[in-house]
Design an enzyme around this catalytic site. Structure first.
Site, PDB file in Angstrom:
ATOM      1  N   CYS A 188       1.024  -1.329   0.081  1.00 38.38           N
ATOM      2  CA  CYS A 188      -0.026  -0.347   0.350  1.00 38.38           C
ATOM      3  C   CYS A 188       1.071   1.553   0.159  1.00 38.38           C
ATOM      4  O   CYS A 188       0.032   2.219  -0.969  1.00 38.38           O
ATOM      5  CB  CYS A 188      -0.799  -0.281   1.420  1.00 38.38           C
ATOM      6  N   HIS A 230      -3.187   5.862   4.632  1.00 37.60           N
ATOM      7  CA  HIS A 230      -1.524   6.795   4.630  1.00 37.60           C
ATOM      8  C   HIS A 230      -1.109   7.587   4.214  1.00 37.60           C
ATOM      9  O   HIS A 230      -1.472   8.172   3.257  1.00 37.60           O
ATOM     10  CB  HIS A 230      -0.565   4.853   4.054  1.00 37.60           C
TER      11      HIS A 230
END
Length: 343
Positions: free
Chosen positions: A128, A241
């Site tokens: 990710c 994130h």
């Protein structure tokens, strides 16, 4: 159109989003099946107006399947996905196990779709943190080759699975009430804290998460010369994130030129007006499929440097959305081939 798509890890955090996206984006298939561990087998889930029973994942689960989308731990991917390939299925895998295998394509559809179309067997979806960084790098790399990257990540607890979110919620509550709490997903308290280690320690003191960003980025962009220094940190944010990224390019790229390139690139949304407090925030970006970029500015320490802030939903573009986009890419290719053959 696919005959049957199987989702492996259907009851997990990413698997659940994959199923939702398959329905929302109407990925073409005549039928679907949903697979999970023995613990989750027998559960019922609703999909496209039908109730499906979740089946236990076995080596015989793939005999009637032509596409598999899997979100499982590495050991499960290593054990079961070769059986899917042997049964003749194409496989899109979210785990880290296959990504750096030389004969496995590592794909972000906006960057290297041809790798997916020419692949046989397993197609890997990147980590990710890598996915959002490499998507942000690509339009700059097209203007002037990137020679060096320094990146620091601020990674949400959802990246550690459902237990990560539980640890943050219950750990925060316990600390506010001055109670003890036993963390299960993290080796240190995550409430009101930052943990500068994600993954196991590898060479030169770097962690496995940091080295994924190095090696996966080079593979996706097809350029082993790019130097990357990553520091990955877990912070007490539930989802999305964030990354601070500084790139050094062969020739200078101005903030204005970079902003224009970001704006024109698929999958990127620019939110960049620092004077008015406008920039990507995890609280705003959660639930979106784009990579958001702001704080675009010249690196005042290097004439060829550019710095920016990058936020993306790690469960969506960082995982589920990227996998489903690969499936859409394959479906479109199948349709084009059938049209050509029919013509």
């Amino acid at each position: 159109m696919f005959e049957r798509i199987a989702v492996v890890g259907a009851t997990g955090a990413v698997g659940s989003i994959i199923i939702r996206l398959l329905q929302e984006r109407n990925v073409p298939a005549k039928d679907f099946k949903f697979l999970a561990s023995a613990r989750s087998a027998g559960n019922t889930l609703s999909f496209q107006g039908r109730d499906f029973t979740v089946e236990e994942l076995t080596h015989d689960s793939f005999n009637d399947v032509d596409l598999v989308i899997a979100s499982t731990p590495d050991e499960t991917a290593a054990e079961f996905l070769p059986s899917a390939v042997k049964a003749g299925a194409r496989v899109i895998d979210e785990s880290g196990y296959w990504r750096m295998k030389p004969d496995v394509a590592l794909v972000v559809p906006e960057i290297n779709p041809e790798a997916a179309l020419s692949a046989t067997g397993i197609i890997a979806s990147p980590n990710c943190s890598t996915t959002q960084m490499v998507l942000a790098m690509k339009p700059l790399h097209e203007i002037s080759p990137i020679r060096r990257v320094i990146v620091s990540t601020y990674q949400a607890v959802s990246g550690a699975g459902l237990q990560g979110s539980t640890d943050l919620r219950d750990g925060t509550k316990a600390q506010l009430e001055n109670q003890e709490f036993e963390y299960r997903a993290f080796s240190h308290p995550i409430a009101f804290n930052a943990i500068p280690q994600i993954g196991s320690v590898k060479e030169e003191g770097y962690t496995s998460e940091e080295l994924k960003m190095v090696y996966e980025t080079r593979k996706i962009l097809g350029d082993d010369s790019i130097q990357i220094n990553a520091t990955c940190v877990r912070i007490p944010v539930d989802n999305c994130h964030s990354e601070t990224i500084t790139v050094e390019t062969e020739r200078p790229i101005s903030p204005e030129e970079a902003r224009e390139a970001f704006d024109a690139f698929p999958g990127i949304t620019v939110s960049d007006d620092t004077a008015n407090g406008v920039y990507p925030l995890p609280s705003i970006c959660s639930g979106s499929d784009e990579v958001f970029i702001g704080r675009i500015r010249k690196d005042i320490s290097h004439p060829n440097g550019l710095s920016f802030w990058c936020v993306s939903d790690n469960l969506r573009k960082g995982a589920a959305t990227n996998a489903v986009q690969i499936a859409e890419l394959l479906a479109s290719h199948l349709f084009q081939k059938s049209e050509t053959n029919a013509g």
